[in-house]
Design an enzyme around this catalytic site. Structure first.
Site, mmCIF file in Angstrom:
data_model
loop_
_atom_site.group_PDB
_atom_site.id
_atom_site.type_symbol
_atom_site.label_atom_id
_atom_site.label_comp_id
_atom_site.label_asym_id
_atom_site.label_seq_id
_atom_site.Cartn_x
_atom_site.Cartn_y
_atom_site.Cartn_z
ATOM 1 N N SER A 117 0.798 -1.341 -0.230
ATOM 2 C CA SER A 117 -0.032 -0.042 0.144
ATOM 3 C C SER A 117 0.959 1.268 0.077
ATOM 4 C CB SER A 117 -1.133 -0.052 1.395
ATOM 5 O OG SER A 117 -1.709 1.230 1.565
ATOM 6 N N TYR A 141 -2.041 -0.233 10.512
ATOM 7 C CA TYR A 141 -2.401 -1.099 9.399
ATOM 8 C C TYR A 141 -1.310 -1.100 8.378
ATOM 9 C CZ TYR A 141 -3.921 -1.612 4.748
ATOM 10 O OH TYR A 141 -3.948 -1.917 3.282
ATOM 11 N N LYS A 145 1.773 -3.448 6.818
ATOM 12 C CA LYS A 145 2.300 -3.668 5.305
ATOM 13 C C LYS A 145 3.665 -3.598 5.128
ATOM 14 C CE LYS A 145 -1.393 -5.028 3.629
ATOM 15 N NZ LYS A 145 -1.668 -6.069 2.767
HETATM 16 N N1 LIG Z 1 -8.717 -1.253 -0.535
HETATM 17 C C1 LIG Z 1 -7.487 -0.373 -0.510
HETATM 18 O O1 LIG Z 1 -7.935 0.835 -0.350
HETATM 19 C C2 LIG Z 1 -6.017 -0.949 -0.705
HETATM 20 C C3 LIG Z 1 -5.132 0.104 -0.790
HETATM 21 C C4 LIG Z 1 -3.906 -0.684 -0.752
HETATM 22 C C5 LIG Z 1 -3.759 -1.812 -0.571
HETATM 23 N N2 LIG Z 1 -4.556 -2.666 -0.217
HETATM 24 C C6 LIG Z 1 -4.465 -4.182 -0.062
HETATM 25 O O2 LIG Z 1 -5.086 -4.957 -1.087
HETATM 26 C C7 LIG Z 1 -5.380 -6.175 -0.496
HETATM 27 C C8 LIG Z 1 -6.795 -6.598 -0.775
HETATM 28 O O3 LIG Z 1 -7.686 -5.335 -0.278
HETATM 29 P P1 LIG Z 1 -9.151 -5.286 -0.390
HETATM 30 O O4 LIG Z 1 -9.636 -3.806 -0.627
HETATM 31 O O5 LIG Z 1 -9.565 -6.043 -1.568
HETATM 32 O O6 LIG Z 1 -9.922 -5.645 1.022
HETATM 33 P P2 LIG Z 1 -10.947 -6.778 1.213
HETATM 34 O O7 LIG Z 1 -11.218 -7.028 2.416
HETATM 35 O O8 LIG Z 1 -12.030 -6.843 0.259
HETATM 36 O O9 LIG Z 1 -10.050 -8.430 0.735
HETATM 37 C C9 LIG Z 1 -9.114 -8.882 1.579
HETATM 38 C C10 LIG Z 1 -9.672 -10.096 1.507
HETATM 39 O O10 LIG Z 1 -8.774 -11.117 2.110
HETATM 40 C C11 LIG Z 1 -9.502 -12.237 3.119
HETATM 41 N N3 LIG Z 1 -8.757 -12.559 4.120
HETATM 42 C C12 LIG Z 1 -8.459 -11.914 5.158
HETATM 43 N N4 LIG Z 1 -7.601 -12.396 5.823
HETATM 44 C C13 LIG Z 1 -7.541 -13.823 5.721
HETATM 45 C C14 LIG Z 1 -6.756 -14.963 5.957
HETATM 46 N N5 LIG Z 1 -6.216 -14.984 6.985
HETATM 47 N N6 LIG Z 1 -7.040 -16.049 5.270
HETATM 48 C C15 LIG Z 1 -7.702 -15.950 4.188
HETATM 49 N N7 LIG Z 1 -8.280 -14.943 3.814
HETATM 50 C C16 LIG Z 1 -8.185 -14.002 4.366
HETATM 51 C C17 LIG Z 1 -10.917 -11.380 3.106
HETATM 52 O O11 LIG Z 1 -11.963 -12.490 3.411
HETATM 53 C C18 LIG Z 1 -10.974 -10.704 1.787
HETATM 54 O O12 LIG Z 1 -11.641 -11.617 0.762
HETATM 55 C C19 LIG Z 1 -5.101 -6.118 1.060
HETATM 56 O O13 LIG Z 1 -3.933 -6.671 1.508
HETATM 57 C C20 LIG Z 1 -4.938 -4.560 1.418
HETATM 58 O O14 LIG Z 1 -3.819 -4.376 2.366
HETATM 59 C C21 LIG Z 1 -5.955 -2.341 -0.247
#
Ligand SMILES: NC(=O)c1ccc[n+]([C@@H]2O[C@H](COP(=O)([O-])OP(=O)(O)OC[C@H]3O[C@@H](n4cnc5c(N)ncnc54)[C@H](O)[C@@H]3O)[C@@H](O)[C@H]2O)c1
Length: 328
Positions: A117, A141, A145
């Site tokens: 991120s 958080y 990362k």
């Molecule tokens: N959404 C944002 O703004 C953003 C920005 C930068 C980085 N990210 C990163 O992108 C990735 C996805 O984010 P997102 O927005 O799709 O979030 P999200 O919550 O929609 O997706 C995360 C997924 O991981 C699953 N999960 C969590 N812990 C788990 C575990 N221990 N075992 C198996 N599954 C697990 C959840 O059920 C979910 O489906 C994350 O790593 C997040 O840190 C997101």
């Protein structure tokens, strides 16, 4: 080729799975559904379970010997929750990631793409960052990362695995084919709040009007989630040519958009305009950042295809059908 997508039932992971399918790569999804949605796995190879579950990861990799790479999107992502529950966040995002990579190493998986991120950066005065900018996350958080990135780089330096950490800026939009989108009915980010204000008829609150930006409101680099997804397809295709053993790449548009500019764009795209009202900063909010890096273009041959208006349009389209696709 197959790719294992951990967190593939979430917002970004499910979009990556769609982009992989469209590119002829078969996704295998591992997700414990803590925030993900079963509906997003329909018609896809899906294992419900935890990334820390060694026997399950062993079974998935034994049943799919053609998995050539792993995309690790599984994490908890709510900044205020991470402030309230750092133990839970470090356990979910760091400890489980360490378990996961241990399981991958045991099974001989040598290619890992990690969802990182832009929240890990400390932006300079002009709010632009590149991959060499200081890493100084402002929340537990963000620190999970940064810790994962460093941990994976250390492991890649010593073990037969290579890692690409993709640092996402601010995803908006949905799969243009409307297979998946943001699963939350009430997203807290600015665009989500605009959609809510439009639907409920209230004002949109510009939270923070004294940031060091052109108009005082916070600034973000909004990147379409489908563009993020296609960057993963490009990273898979070019994986073996990327710098080894570990590399980091920013995924943003290179354009900073303030909250007021986002609202102007929203009111251009939406059939019902929203009024703004100024309000104070929310705890934990930051001025923001945008990428000035061309590394994604150089290393992945990737450039975003969708602009801000298209991202807003796809978010609105998804919001209109979300309840038909997702129950509850
Ligand atoms: N959404 C944002 O703004 C953003 C920005 C930068 C980085 N990210 C990163 O992108 C990735 C996805 O984010 P997102 O927005 O799709 O979030 P999200 O919550 O929609 O997706 C995360 C997924 O991981 C699953 N999960 C969590 N812990 C788990 C575990 N221990 N075992 C198996 N599954 C697990 C959840 O059920 C979910 O489906 C994350 O790593 C997040 O840190 C997101």
């Amino acid at each position: 080729m197959r790719v294992l997508i951990a967190g593939g039932a979430g917002y970004i992971g499910s979009t990556i799975a769609s982009a992989c399918l469209d590119a002829g790569i078969s996704p295998v999804i591992l997700d414990n559904l803590v925030t993900g949605r079963r509906e997003f796995t329909a018609g896809r190879e899906f294992y419900q379970g935890d990334i820390a579950d060694g026997p399950l990861v062993d079974r998935i990799l034994a049943e799919h010997r053609d998995i050539g790479a792993v995309i690790h999107c599984a994490a908890l992502i709510v900044v205020p929750d991470s402030v309230a529950d750092p133990v839970g966040y470090y356990r979910a995002n760091v400890a489980k990631s360490l378990d996961f990579v241990t399981h991958l190493l045991r099974n001989g998986c040598g290619r890992l793409i990690f969802s990182s991120s832009a929240a890990i950066y400390r932006a300079g005065d002009d709010l632009s960052v590149d991959e060499d900018s200081p890493v100084d996350p402002q929340s537990p958080y963000g620190r999970t990362k940064a810790v994962c990135e460093a941990m994976f780089a250390d492991i890649a330096a010593a073990q037969p695995i290579r890692v690409v950490s993709l640092r996402y800026f601010n995803p908006i939009g949905a799969d243009p084919g409307m297979r998946t989108g943001l699963q939350l009915p009430r997203p807290t980010h600015a665009l989500g709040q605009m959609i809510r204000a439009r639907d409920e008829g209230g004002p949109f609150l510009v939270t923070g009007t004294d940031y060091p930006t052109r108009d005082g409101s916070g600034l973000r680099d909004y990147v379409h989630v489908w563009d993020l997804a296609t960057a993963h397809v490009a990273a898979l295709a070019r994986f073996d040519a990327l710098p080894r053993p570990a590399t980091v790449i920013n995924l943003g548009t290179g354009r900073g958009t303030t909250v007021r500019e986002l609202l102007d764009a929203f009111n251009r795209v939406s059939d019902r305009p929203v009024q703004a009202r100024d309000a104070g900063r929310r705890p934990g909010d930051v001025a923001g950042a945008y990428t000035r890096s061309d590394r994604a273009k150089r290393l992945l041959g990737w450039a975003p295809r969708y602009d801000l208006d298209e991202g807003i349009r796809h978010s609105l389209e998804w919001a209109a059908i979300r309840d038909q696709i997702l129950s509850g």
